[in-house]
Write a protein that holds these residues in place. Structure first.
Motif, PDB file in Angstrom:
ATOM      1  N   ASP A  59       0.868  -1.179   0.000  1.00  0.00           N
ATOM      2  CA  ASP A  59       0.000   0.000   0.000  1.00  0.00           C
ATOM      3  C   ASP A  59       0.909   1.234   0.000  1.00  0.00           C
ATOM      4  OD1 ASP A  59      -3.130   0.757   1.129  1.00  0.00           O
ATOM      5  OD2 ASP A  59      -1.577   2.305   1.271  1.00  0.00           O
ATOM      6  N   ARG A  60       0.530   2.218  -0.767  1.00  0.00           N
ATOM      7  CA  ARG A  60       1.359   3.417  -0.909  1.00  0.00           C
ATOM      8  C   ARG A  60       1.603   4.119   0.428  1.00  0.00           C
ATOM      9  NH1 ARG A  60      -0.312   8.734  -2.316  1.00  0.00           N
ATOM     10  NH2 ARG A  60       1.445   9.986  -3.033  1.00  0.00           N
ATOM     11  N   ASN A 109      -5.341   1.571  -0.263  1.00  0.00           N
ATOM     12  CA  ASN A 109      -6.530   0.708  -0.117  1.00  0.00           C
ATOM     13  C   ASN A 109      -7.250   0.407  -1.432  1.00  0.00           C
ATOM     14  OD1 ASN A 109      -6.157   0.325   2.605  1.00  0.00           O
ATOM     15  ND2 ASN A 109      -7.713   1.784   3.281  1.00  0.00           N
ATOM     16  N   ASP A 110      -6.567   0.532  -2.546  1.00  0.00           N
ATOM     17  CA  ASP A 110      -7.190   0.313  -3.858  1.00  0.00           C
ATOM     18  C   ASP A 110      -7.123  -1.187  -4.209  1.00  0.00           C
ATOM     19  OD1 ASP A 110      -7.829   0.086  -6.535  1.00  0.00           O
ATOM     20  OD2 ASP A 110      -6.750   1.886  -7.142  1.00  0.00           O
ATOM     21  N   MET A 111      -8.183  -1.902  -3.906  1.00  0.00           N
ATOM     22  CA  MET A 111      -8.199  -3.353  -4.070  1.00  0.00           C
ATOM     23  C   MET A 111      -8.214  -3.779  -5.533  1.00  0.00           C
ATOM     24  SD  MET A 111      -7.958  -4.732  -1.100  1.00  0.00           S
ATOM     25  CE  MET A 111      -6.781  -3.403  -0.815  1.00  0.00           C
ATOM     26  N   ARG A 112      -8.771  -2.948  -6.408  1.00  0.00           N
ATOM     27  CA  ARG A 112      -8.764  -3.284  -7.823  1.00  0.00           C
ATOM     28  C   ARG A 112      -7.329  -3.292  -8.348  1.00  0.00           C
ATOM     29  NH1 ARG A 112     -13.226  -0.482 -11.576  1.00  0.00           N
ATOM     30  NH2 ARG A 112     -14.295  -0.799  -9.579  1.00  0.00           N
ATOM     31  N   LEU A 155      -8.367   2.144   8.347  1.00  0.00           N
ATOM     32  CA  LEU A 155      -7.978   0.737   8.383  1.00  0.00           C
ATOM     33  C   LEU A 155      -7.746   0.184   6.982  1.00  0.00           C
ATOM     34  CD1 LEU A 155     -10.529  -0.792  10.939  1.00  0.00           C
ATOM     35  CD2 LEU A 155      -8.309   0.270  11.359  1.00  0.00           C
ATOM     36  N   ALA A 156      -6.900  -0.829   6.921  1.00  0.00           N
ATOM     37  CA  ALA A 156      -6.772  -1.594   5.681  1.00  0.00           C
ATOM     38  C   ALA A 156      -7.972  -2.525   5.543  1.00  0.00           C
ATOM     39  CB  ALA A 156      -5.490  -2.411   5.712  1.00  0.00           C
ATOM     40  N   PRO A 157      -8.475  -2.749   4.327  1.00  0.00           N
ATOM     41  CA  PRO A 157      -9.567  -3.708   4.124  1.00  0.00           C
ATOM     42  C   PRO A 157      -9.005  -5.130   4.132  1.00  0.00           C
ATOM     43  CG  PRO A 157      -8.945  -2.709   2.027  1.00  0.00           C
ATOM     44  CD  PRO A 157      -8.074  -2.080   3.078  1.00  0.00           C
ATOM     45  N   LEU A 158      -8.619  -5.577   5.302  1.00  0.00           N
ATOM     46  CA  LEU A 158      -7.897  -6.855   5.418  1.00  0.00           C
ATOM     47  C   LEU A 158      -8.722  -8.030   4.930  1.00  0.00           C
ATOM     48  CD1 LEU A 158      -5.862  -7.442   8.694  1.00  0.00           C
ATOM     49  CD2 LEU A 158      -5.136  -7.674   6.323  1.00  0.00           C
TER      50      LEU A 158
END
Lengths: 395, 395
Positions: free
Chosen positions: B133-134, B157-160, B189-192
């Motif tokens: 993550d950046r 947090n860019d899951m795509r 939060l991170a989308p873990l």
């Protein structure tokens, strides 16, 4: 991917020694009392694998200063040193170090490693060459790699090779020579006087890591640069407080310009928590002791070193080229070294087994760390037990 | 080459603010007393720039445990943890952490940074891709760089984008996704849960840095992985003891195989001194408090966060997407942020100014750190003083 295989022959070696029951590594220490420790449920093991060269980690006044720091500040600061983590104790340590070295300023780090990372990443970049002694501490190589600089390495203390590298690097923006003052596994000194002549000839910077020499070497105990009377000719001095100072953490002593760069741009300073108050408080008191009682401590240390090294050498034990409190008992084979270290612990004496990759393959050794507080009887005990084990495992 | 010019616009900025007399950086702290500190000779400054989220650095029982450790061991261990630097206190902290996480083993480091360096250099090599993550902590990027792995970075947090990187990295030996659990400058939060689904789909490892979440987040207070009920699906958990634990140092919790690799091959473990006894003793007691009283502390912390964040947001103050005890008061301009932070100190309230490069240019902010021990009156004081300063320096 939790069952991923990590291929590591080194880890395999450690696991093998552990399984065989001969590993001297990862002992659990139950308590300290002077030079004796409780280790793996064995009481009174004589500590000769220490880097606490002046015995200050066991000094009552240092302990009391550390306890006072906890009562004054609690068990940690509130944030990074740049924000709210620099107390009067940290400031005191920095001012003391700068004054002792007659340099502009000093800066504290959480470890010697983080100090080296900061120095290399701040001073060097892709336009520069970092020139390393091959036996420098690994954190110096890590910092050099992070900096993006070209890394050149000379064989240990090989001044001819250093000059060749310097002369072929004149097209670079900066040439940065980095050397340990006192080499941690061999106990010998860098030829700092010759390095400085070469640095001046080729317009290079000089960085000296005094991790094992600070407190122990030189007329004022400041290390290899002090020993050579060359403090004013060294651009950056790196040190640790985890050896002779009897606390933990690292430091850098340098000029105002480099100091500013380090404290504002080096991630291992700006993005890492500084020393806890207890650690800074202990260091401040230890520095006062080194300034006022250091000569007496260094004299006792020197007497112990002389006594043990002449005792061992007269029995034909190879201590390589050491000229310090670090005595490398050269054994060679990794397996024999492990067994000797393990049996020595069974006989009640701890020495540090140094194996690959901490030393070159086939140059395994015991690293005996002598301190100012070892008594003559303790020195004799080391020698006797070492000779006893040698009969069982010849080396 | 001692008068070498170090070109650094960042250092210039700091020097400029200092010269102008508005720098909030490098204050000297004279003492701590609960949430008040003596700062630059000003008494009673209210601390709202802290990472001591549960107030444990000021907890009497933690201080007493730390003092007992000094009395039992002195102010430092005698050597590296692998050799003779691992005491029963270090062992106790490691066993406690492993048990809490229901993982095989835990390992202590001198700092969170050294823990991240160890994890990345042990798990990754040139055959691998490290995917960041950046906004991950800079020590993760440093470790990735040292590992020699290919480094890929996705927007926060860019899951795509993470999935696109994973799908284009299937030719690599390992894909290692690394994310902060709770982002240190933004408080989100991170989308873990989503990261774990993607990791399973593309056979990737997951490393979570719980530096700011350990102690504060999740039903058992173990962090973001605990919050997502995903402790068993994360390969490596990194944490620090310098935030909610109220001590210093870092840790890694993982399986036996990775644990063995770290403690035998990672230079930032093997070649760096571990925590001092005082630091390990404080951490052990703090972990016990977190286990037994953590829920009450987290409840109070949550109430304070809710009170302050709703108070500030109702006055139109932008706190970005925070969902934690880290409240970023978004200002934008570096210069305004510095002036606001400085004036707040004059009004008796400390908040941490976060400027470039710790946050992107033009996204400067005050980082308000809320703790479980702030009283309602202290929360009001923060809000009141912040609104007062905003009249003077609109943001």
């Amino acid at each position: 991917m939790t069952d991923i295989l990590l291929e590591s022959p080194i880890a395999d070696d450690f696991a093998g020694w552990q399984a065989e029951g001969v590993s001297p590594f990862f002992p659990t220490v139950g308590s300290h009392a002077g030079n004796r420790v409780r280790m793996n449920s064995r009481d009174g093991v004589l500590m000769f694998g220490s880097c606490d060269y002046l015995g200050l980690s066991q000094h009552p006044a240092v302990a009391e200063a550390s306890i006072r720091a906890i009562r004054q500040f609690g068990t940690n600061t509130y944030g990074a040193q740049a924000l709210c983590g620099r107390t009067v104790l940290h400031e005191g340590v920095e001012e003391h170090l700068a004054r002792l070295h007659a340099k502009d300023a000093a800066l504290l780090f959480p470890s010697g490693m983080s100090a080296n990372l900061a120095v290399l990443t701040s001073l060097a970049g892709p336009e520069d060459t970092v020139i390393n002694d091959r036996l420098n501490h690994i954190s110096i190589f890590m910092g050099a790699r992070l900096s993006g600089a070209k890394i050149r390495t000379y064989q240990h203390n090989d001044m001819r090779r250093l000059e060749a590298i310097l002369s072929s690097s004149t097209d670079k923006r900066r040439r940065i020579i980095v050397t340990d003052g006192l080499f941690s596994a061999d106990g010998d000194l860098a030829p700092l006087d010759e390095i400085i002549v070469l640095a001046q000839r080729y317009d290079a910077m000089v960085v000296v890591d005094e991790a094992h020499s600070f407190g122990c070497l030189g007329p004022r105990g400041l290390g290899a640069a002090d020993h050579h009377g060359a403090l004013d000719k060294v651009d950056v001095i790196v040190g640790t407080m985890s050896k002779a100072v009897g606390s933990t953490g690292g430091f850098v002593v340098t000029n105002n310009q480099i100091h500013l760069a380090l404290r504002t741009t080096a991630p291992s300073y700006t993005s890492s928590r500084g020393a806890s108050p207890a650690v800074a408080g202990a260091a401040l008191k230890a520095l006062e002791i080194i300034e006022h009682d250091g000569l007496a401590l260094r004299t006792r240390l020197g007497e112990n070193v002389e006594y043990i090294s002449s005792g061992l050498r007269s029995e034909g034990i190879d201590l390589a080229n050491t000229s310090s409190q670090i005595l490398p008992v050269m054994i060679g084979s990794e397996d024999t070294t492990i067994r000797v270290a393990h049996r020595l612990i069974e006989y009640g004496v701890f020495t540090a087994a140094f194996t690959f990759p901490n030393v070159p393959k086939g140059q395994a050794r015991l690293r005996v760390g002598v301190t100012a507080t070892h008594t003559p009887a303790e020195c004799d005990e080391l020698i006797d037990k070492l000779l006893l084990v040698r009969k069982e495992y010849p080396f």
